[in-house]
Design an enzyme around this catalytic site. Structure first.
Site, PDB file in Angstrom:
ATOM      1  N   GLY A   4      18.131  41.662  21.658  1.00 13.74           N
ATOM      2  CA  GLY A   4      17.239  41.563  21.820  1.00 13.74           C
ATOM      3  C   GLY A   4      16.891  42.031  23.174  1.00 13.74           C
TER       4      GLY A   4
ATOM      5  N   ASN B 221      17.294  43.141  25.843  1.00 13.96           N
ATOM      6  CA  ASN B 221      16.983  44.504  26.648  1.00 13.96           C
ATOM      7  C   ASN B 221      15.291  44.900  26.090  1.00 13.96           C
ATOM      8  OD1 ASN B 221      18.385  45.913  28.958  1.00 13.96           O
ATOM      9  ND2 ASN B 221      20.169  45.708  26.976  1.00 13.96           N
TER      10      ASN B 221
ATOM     11  N   ARG C 280      22.633  58.068   4.682  1.00 11.25           N
ATOM     12  CA  ARG C 280      21.673  57.881   6.439  1.00 11.25           C
ATOM     13  C   ARG C 280      20.117  59.011   6.219  1.00 11.25           C
ATOM     14  NH1 ARG C 280      25.253  59.295  11.860  1.00 11.25           N
ATOM     15  NH2 ARG C 280      24.590  61.589  11.170  1.00 11.25           N
TER      16      ARG C 280
ATOM     17  N   MET D 208      22.668  49.487  17.438  1.00 15.55           N
ATOM     18  CA  MET D 208      24.930  50.432  16.977  1.00 15.55           C
ATOM     19  C   MET D 208      24.815  50.949  16.532  1.00 15.55           C
ATOM     20  SD  MET D 208      25.648  48.856  19.807  1.00 15.55           S
ATOM     21  CE  MET D 208      25.694  46.910  20.463  1.00 15.55           C
TER      22      MET D 208
ATOM     23  N   LEU E  44      22.342  57.276  15.501  1.00 16.44           N
ATOM     24  CA  LEU E  44      21.374  58.547  15.149  1.00 16.44           C
ATOM     25  C   LEU E  44      22.138  59.531  14.260  1.00 16.44           C
ATOM     26  CD1 LEU E  44      18.250  58.064  17.488  1.00 16.44           C
ATOM     27  CD2 LEU E  44      18.646  56.558  15.409  1.00 16.44           C
TER      28      LEU E  44
ATOM     29  N   ASN F 261      18.168  55.152  25.635  1.00 15.79           N
ATOM     30  CA  ASN F 261      19.231  54.571  25.231  1.00 15.79           C
ATOM     31  C   ASN F 261      19.686  54.000  26.710  1.00 15.79           C
ATOM     32  OD1 ASN F 261      21.234  53.070  23.667  1.00 15.79           O
ATOM     33  ND2 ASN F 261      22.787  54.681  24.052  1.00 15.79           N
TER      34      ASN F 261
ATOM     35  N   HIS G 271      23.113  51.966  28.110  1.00 14.27           N
ATOM     36  CA  HIS G 271      25.101  51.710  27.439  1.00 14.27           C
ATOM     37  C   HIS G 271      25.510  51.017  28.524  1.00 14.27           C
ATOM     38  CE1 HIS G 271      28.553  52.938  25.499  1.00 14.27           C
ATOM     39  NE2 HIS G 271      28.793  53.043  26.958  1.00 14.27           N
TER      40      HIS G 271
ATOM     41  N   LEU H 134      27.698  61.372  21.127  1.00 16.85           N
ATOM     42  CA  LEU H 134      27.901  60.621  21.250  1.00 16.85           C
ATOM     43  C   LEU H 134      28.033  59.954  23.092  1.00 16.85           C
ATOM     44  CD1 LEU H 134      28.311  57.704  20.102  1.00 16.85           C
ATOM     45  CD2 LEU H 134      31.375  57.958  20.971  1.00 16.85           C
TER      46      LEU H 134
ATOM     47  N   GLU I 123      21.755  45.466  33.100  1.00 21.43           N
ATOM     48  CA  GLU I 123      20.486  46.283  32.477  1.00 21.43           C
ATOM     49  C   GLU I 123      18.731  46.278  32.634  1.00 21.43           C
ATOM     50  OE1 GLU I 123      22.384  46.365  27.933  1.00 21.43           O
ATOM     51  OE2 GLU I 123      24.578  45.897  29.219  1.00 21.43           O
TER      52      GLU I 123
HETATM   53  C1  GAR Z   1      23.593  45.509  25.527  1.00 18.39           C
HETATM   54  O1  GAR Z   1      24.952  45.374  26.262  1.00 18.39           O
HETATM   55  C2  GAR Z   1      23.311  47.628  25.559  1.00 18.39           C
HETATM   56  O2  GAR Z   1      24.144  47.803  26.742  1.00 18.39           O
HETATM   57  C3  GAR Z   1      24.311  47.543  24.530  1.00 18.39           C
HETATM   58  O3  GAR Z   1      24.177  46.482  23.435  1.00 18.39           O
HETATM   59  C4  GAR Z   1      23.638  45.392  24.208  1.00 18.39           C
HETATM   60  C5  GAR Z   1      22.611  44.984  23.889  1.00 18.39           C
HETATM   61  O4  GAR Z   1      21.844  43.695  24.421  1.00 18.39           O
HETATM   62  N1  GAR Z   1      24.207  48.335  23.409  1.00 18.39           N
HETATM   63  C6  GAR Z   1      25.460  49.022  23.323  1.00 18.39           C
HETATM   64  O5  GAR Z   1      26.653  49.274  23.262  1.00 18.39           O
HETATM   65  C7  GAR Z   1      24.986  50.640  22.823  1.00 18.39           C
HETATM   66  N2  GAR Z   1      25.870  51.595  22.534  1.00 18.39           N
HETATM   67  P1  GAR Z   1      20.774  42.923  23.875  1.00 18.39           P
HETATM   68  O6  GAR Z   1      20.869  43.454  21.859  1.00 18.39           O
HETATM   69  O7  GAR Z   1      20.496  41.968  24.554  1.00 18.39           O
HETATM   70  O8  GAR Z   1      19.607  44.090  24.287  1.00 18.39           O
END
Ligand code: GAR
Length: 201
Positions: free
Chosen positions: A12, A14, A65, A88, A91, A105, A107, A142, A172
């Site tokens: 978490g 981000n 789902r 992860m 949806l 989102n 990425h 995707l 990010e």
């Molecule tokens: C982040 O690097 C995000 O970009 C990635 O997961 C990590 C989550 O970190 N997301 C994906 O790969 C989505 N396909 P966080 O829980 O510390 O924010």
């Protein structure tokens, strides 16, 4: 002030960056609820520490789902923006069609390169010299929705997935709050798959 719902599967960071931007007054919004498919997600702990409603919704407790995602939507209720922050699971179309608001989102790759899992590993293994991250609106594909912001990061000769991921993560934490800020200010216009900025003069 916009109401934000967060879906997260992991630590978490981000989400925390968005929370900090709200606390600084950069984003005119509030996180109303945090939902995770993982019982031990750090994102749930961080939400609890801030007094934000949060729930582990176990996908295995649902027949399919659709019913799992209906429960997510029931818990989210009314809101202005759903932020996927390290969520992860893909949806389903039902969630996207019935969501009360746009979905964003983050990425860890420069889309449209390296969608899906392990964007940073894909970049290292492919040998690109510039990697990065992308904030985009979610559509039914995707990691294919309209791009809001991107940040580039140089790939170094001795980078591993982990070292590259750590430098991308710093970016990010800048562009996700920035994108949410722009959304909250009503600056973003989506024209087909192109995101433009409204000018306020
Ligand atoms: C982040 O690097 C995000 O970009 C990635 O997961 C990590 C989550 O970190 N997301 C994906 O790969 C989505 N396909 P966080 O829980 O510390 O924010």
């Amino acid at each position: 002030m916009i109401k934000i719902a967060v879906l997260a599967s992991g630590r978490g960071s981000n989400m925390a960056a968005i929370m900090e931007a709200i606390e600084r007054g950069d984003i005119d919004g509030e996180i109303k609820i945090v939902l995770s498919d993982k019982e031990n997600a750090g994102a749930l702990e961080k939400a609890t520490a801030k007094g934000i409603e949060n729930h582990w919704v176990n996908p295995k407790s649902f027949a399919d789902r659709d019913s799992y995602e209906q429960e997510l939507l029931r818990l989210i209720g009314e809101c202005d923006l759903i932020c996927l922050a390290g969520y992860m699971k893909i949806l389903g179309e039902g969630f996207i069609a019935n969501a009360p608001c746009p979905i964003m989102n983050i990425h860890p790759a420069l889309l449209p390169a390296f969608p899906g899992l392990h964007g940073q590993r894909q970049a290292v293994e492919y040998g690109v010299k510039i990697a990065g991250c992308t904030v985009h609106f979610v559509d039914t594909g995707l990691d294919s929705g309209p791009i809001i912001l991107q940040a580039a990061v140089n790939v170094l000769d001795d980078d591993t997935e982990e070292t590259l991921a750590a430098r991308i993560l710093l970016e990010e934490h800048k562009i996700y709050p920035q994108a949410v800020k722009e959304f909250a200010r009503g600056e973003l216009i989506v024209d087909g798959r192109i995101v433009k900025r409204r000018s306020f003069q």
